[in-house]
Design an enzyme around this catalytic site. Sequence first.
Site, mmCIF file in Angstrom:
data_model
loop_
_atom_site.group_PDB
_atom_site.id
_atom_site.type_symbol
_atom_site.label_atom_id
_atom_site.label_comp_id
_atom_site.label_asym_id
_atom_site.label_seq_id
_atom_site.Cartn_x
_atom_site.Cartn_y
_atom_site.Cartn_z
ATOM 1 C CD GLU A 139 -5.747 -15.765 -13.985
ATOM 2 O OE1 GLU A 139 -5.990 -16.973 -13.802
ATOM 3 O OE2 GLU A 139 -5.172 -15.037 -13.145
ATOM 4 C CG ASP A 183 -2.828 -16.185 5.291
ATOM 5 O OD1 ASP A 183 -3.957 -15.707 5.513
ATOM 6 O OD2 ASP A 183 -1.956 -15.577 4.635
ATOM 7 N N GLY A 213 -1.035 -17.533 -6.021
ATOM 8 C CA GLY A 213 -1.628 -17.983 -4.767
ATOM 9 C C GLY A 213 -0.591 -18.229 -3.695
ATOM 10 C CG HIS A 264 -24.540 16.758 -1.384
ATOM 11 N ND1 HIS A 264 -24.401 15.967 -2.503
ATOM 12 C CD2 HIS A 264 -24.555 18.040 -1.819
ATOM 13 C CE1 HIS A 264 -24.344 16.742 -3.575
ATOM 14 N NE2 HIS A 264 -24.446 18.018 -3.184
ATOM 15 N N GLY A 310 -4.540 -12.150 -9.780
ATOM 16 C CA GLY A 310 -5.212 -11.996 -8.498
ATOM 17 C C GLY A 310 -4.832 -10.687 -7.838
ATOM 18 C CB VAL A 311 -5.195 -9.565 -4.312
ATOM 19 C CG1 VAL A 311 -4.851 -8.317 -3.514
ATOM 20 C CG2 VAL A 311 -6.674 -9.887 -4.168
ATOM 21 C CE LYS A 319 -3.124 -2.930 -0.013
ATOM 22 N NZ LYS A 319 -2.141 -4.011 -0.165
#
Length: 475
Positions: free
Chosen positions: A213, A322, A281, A454, A192-193, A58
């Site tokens: 892919e 995970d 993966g 708004h 993927g991500v 990020k």
Amino acid sequence: MSKQFDVIVIGGGPGGYIAAIRAAQLGFNVACIDEWKNAKGGPALGGTCTNTGCIPSKALLQSSEYYEHAGHHFADHGIEVKGLGLDVAKMIGRKDNVVKQNNDGIVYLFKKNKVTFFHGRGSFVAAKDGTYDIKVAGVAEEVISGKHIIVATGSNARALPGTPFDEENILSNDGALRIGAVPKKLGVIGSGVIGLEMGSVWRRLGAEVTILEGLPTFLGAVDQQIAKEAHKAFTKQGLKIELGVKVGEIKTGKKGVSIAYANAKGEAQTLDVDKLIISIGRTANTIGLNPEAVGLSLDERGAIVVDGDCKTNLPGVWAVGDVVRGPMLAHKAEEEGVAVAERIAGQHGHVNFNTIPWVIYTSPEIAWVGQTEEQLKAAGRAYKAGSFPFMANGRARALGDTTGMVKMLADAATDEILGVHIVGPMASELIAECVVAMEFRASSEDIARICHAHPSLSEATKEAALAVDKRTLNF
């Protein structure tokens, strides 16, 4: 005599360190073992997420987005940038500093919550008298004992058979975050991500990026209306995405990497690149855990077998994140870590898999929670759908980013929200409202009746809810 603890957590990633802190808050004497090292050999708590995953990616995504805005979009705002330059080393250095801040933050949290930290690799030694002996292999080797063990050892990047990572030419997510200069041509296997995020970083910085892919559809797990919108946006940006390919021999040499593959038509192709990222993966990490010493059960994929409460086949041994079934997401691991600590304390920990949000931090961002339209059709569930484009949102126009939409799916009879899917600016933040709504089993009418500020991007969520009943106000 070994040191005794109520709870020992093996692994200091999102699932592990959060489990340790929550267990300590509940009054347990807690130890956490983690072997990640920083450049100086010291502890680097936070696991893959902090060190080579969520956080550093990020940081680079943000830096690369600023660079692209300065080079291509600031002019639209009347801002002139002359002599735009790029210091990749400084960019990587900033990323490393962001990682260190997170590492140090966890060390502080352990001290604050009185969690005892052991720097090294944890492994099972034996079970005896209702406790488990755990070896810590670090600078010095020692054995500690605990009544409850929480395994949170995470996952490793999956390599292509016969093509190991060298982190110089053939890169995992780790190597992809440490490229020292912008490659002229970058190849990515897997859309993927990780593949999309890393491809986006280096494409923005000037690389020619080709993503290969194997599946015939793009982002098969994503609602396909959203996936098609994202594919269109990425292609317009310059990402070359080839679907339905079959990768063959991969060769490395002085000039880079050569990938032989067959395209969707079965035609032989060759892609020559300077660097190749493989993102096909991840696999559960039980390397060195020594599960056989205590009879801990693993499945055919090498993941630890657990029930719905994250209990293993052994009394007092739990596993989260995970290394067990379910989505490999940092926030899923955190929620499981908290739930397990609370279950050890006799409480009723809660994790609702149907309200775990997913996010891809590309530009546009992609975020979703709940079921896709394809899943609802396959299940034969009657539903209503409503969507609202960001091009009709005032704040998106002001931002200069009107790509994408918010899509809401609700039960045809009860109007309960079944899924929300977003592609567009700040989707990662907008999805939180939808997660809360679904956790409380809200209807689309509930969102439609709530006042949203708004101008704000969140108004697109309200309008999508209105669209479920075919009564949008601004489109």
